[in-house]
Write a protein that holds these residues in place. Structure first.
Motif, PDB file in Angstrom:
ATOM      1  N   GLU A  74     -14.751  -1.589  -3.307  1.00 28.66           N
ATOM      2  CA  GLU A  74     -13.434  -0.978  -3.475  1.00 28.66           C
ATOM      3  C   GLU A  74     -12.411  -1.635  -2.554  1.00 28.66           C
ATOM      4  N   ALA A  75     -12.819  -1.923  -1.306  1.00 34.61           N
ATOM      5  CA  ALA A  75     -11.902  -2.554  -0.349  1.00 34.61           C
ATOM      6  C   ALA A  75     -11.498  -3.947  -0.812  1.00 34.61           C
ATOM      7  N   TYR A  77      -2.146  -3.898   6.097  1.00 35.79           N
ATOM      8  CA  TYR A  77      -2.542  -2.493   6.024  1.00 35.79           C
ATOM      9  C   TYR A  77      -3.373  -2.245   4.759  1.00 35.79           C
ATOM     10  N   CYS A  78      -4.499  -1.554   4.945  1.00 36.64           N
ATOM     11  CA  CYS A  78      -5.410  -1.237   3.831  1.00 36.64           C
ATOM     12  C   CYS A  78      -5.984  -2.489   3.181  1.00 36.64           C
ATOM     13  N   ALA A  79      -5.999  -3.609   3.902  1.00 34.01           N
ATOM     14  CA  ALA A  79      -6.544  -4.863   3.384  1.00 34.01           C
ATOM     15  C   ALA A  79      -7.707  -5.307   4.266  1.00 34.01           C
ATOM     16  N   GLU A  80      -8.741  -5.845   3.640  1.00 31.57           N
ATOM     17  CA  GLU A  80      -9.897  -6.307   4.406  1.00 31.57           C
ATOM     18  C   GLU A  80     -10.567  -7.477   3.695  1.00 31.57           C
ATOM     19  N   LYS A  83      -9.005  -3.609  -3.819  1.00 34.50           N
ATOM     20  CA  LYS A  83      -7.677  -3.180  -3.369  1.00 34.50           C
ATOM     21  C   LYS A  83      -6.958  -4.325  -2.658  1.00 34.50           C
ATOM     22  N   THR A  84      -7.696  -5.038  -1.820  1.00 38.10           N
ATOM     23  CA  THR A  84      -7.107  -6.168  -1.098  1.00 38.10           C
ATOM     24  C   THR A  84      -6.630  -7.242  -2.066  1.00 38.10           C
ATOM     25  N   HIS A 140       0.825  -1.211   0.000  1.00 35.49           N
ATOM     26  CA  HIS A 140       0.000   0.000   0.000  1.00 35.49           C
ATOM     27  C   HIS A 140       0.860   1.262   0.000  1.00 35.49           C
ATOM     28  N   LYS A 141       2.165   1.098   0.225  1.00 37.98           N
ATOM     29  CA  LYS A 141       3.089   2.237   0.292  1.00 37.98           C
ATOM     30  C   LYS A 141       3.851   2.389  -1.021  1.00 37.98           C
ATOM     31  N   ASN A 146      -9.687  -7.425   9.454  1.00 42.33           N
ATOM     32  CA  ASN A 146      -8.841  -6.468  10.167  1.00 42.33           C
ATOM     33  C   ASN A 146      -9.685  -5.344  10.770  1.00 42.33           C
ATOM     34  N   CYS A 147     -10.857  -5.113  10.207  1.00 44.21           N
ATOM     35  CA  CYS A 147     -11.703  -3.999  10.642  1.00 44.21           C
ATOM     36  C   CYS A 147     -12.476  -4.352  11.915  1.00 44.21           C
TER      37      CYS A 147
END
Length: 263
Positions: free
Chosen positions: A76-77, A65-68, A80-81, A38-39, A106-107
């Motif tokens: 969208e999540a 990070y930023c994964a779900e 991205k994941t 994600h970076k 993770n949420c």
């Protein structure tokens, strides 16, 4: 059994620091890579370490990070994941990863949506497992989430039941178990045939602090005796926080203690 050091303690730009332990311990230790896709710039950083990583045993944590993984397909999540998971798979293949670690979520968990989150995350696990299976890379399920953060999707018995029902290969994070008040020995005993690895760190019994193995309320000596007895072939992975990274002498002492106990 193998001992790995997680890159969880290294932020962007610091991945190269793992080499000090590889240089010190040679083939006695491997690396579990927690990818930071994600970076911006992380993938280039990882590529720079490929030569060193190819000389050691490697496992991968799935994107965190930023994964779900409880995000519904098409969201969208989810997209991205899955993009990060696909990138992770390419590096798992390149480095012959022993496995990839999976978090069902993770949420934070909304009790009204818990059943739906479980169904979606189980479906997403199956999709990812099918992606990795042709390359003989197991996707292992971790007891993720802690009560203090509101993101524990499964309590102790629910986790055991799901792992048995689905036939998961399992990674037990002993710090998460401790922070959630689980009976660690009971979990190990119930899942002993499925456990392939442990994340090792300690805490105060509430907060997921990822402290060194003797810095907390887990009786680490007892855990090691139990782990060697119940799951003698399981891997150990030191998964420390970023604040611990500068304690090089302390980490070396922990590595040497585990290597000595696991002979």
């Amino acid at each position: 059994m193998a001992l790995f050091i997680s890159t969880n303690m290294y932020g962007l730009g610091k991945l190269k620091n793992i080499k000090k332990y590889l240089n010190l311990y040679g083939d006695k230790v491997g690396v579990e890579i927690l990818p930071l896709f994600h970076k911006d710039g992380y993938e280039d950083e990882l590529k720079m370490q490929i030569f060193s990583l190819k000389k050691t045993a490697v496992s991968f944590h799935g994107p965190y990070y930023c994964a779900e993984h409880s995000a519904p397909k098409g969201s969208e999540a989810y997209e991205k994941t899955m993009d990060m998971v696909k990138t992770t798979l390419e590096y798992c293949k390149l480095l012959n990863s022993r496995y990839m670690v999976f978090h069902h979520n993770n949420c934070k968990v909304d009790d009204d949506k818990k059943s739906e989150m479980i169904k979606i995350s189980c479906d997403n696990y199956r999709e990812i497992n099918e992606m990795f299976a042709p390359y003989n890379i197991p996707v292992v399920v971790e007891n993720a989430g802690v009560t203090d953060r509101g993101n524990m999707l499964f309590n102790q018995n629910e986790f055991i039941e799901l792992c048995k029902k689905e036939g998961y290969k399992v990674l037990i994070d002993i710090g998460h178990a401790n922070a959630n008040g689980w009976d660690l020995y009971y979990v190990m005993e119930m899942l002993r045939e499925q456990i392939v690895a442990y994340h090792l760190h300690n805490n105060d019994g509430v907060h997921d602090s990822h402290l060194r193995i003797h810095n907390g309320t887990i009786d680490f000596e007892k855990f090691m005796r139990d782990a060697i007895t119940l799951t003698p072939s399981a891997d150990f992975i030191l998964e420390y926080c970023m604040e611990a990274a500068d304690d090089i002498e302390g980490i070396k002492a922990d590595i040497e203690e585990i290597l000595a106990k696991a002979k």
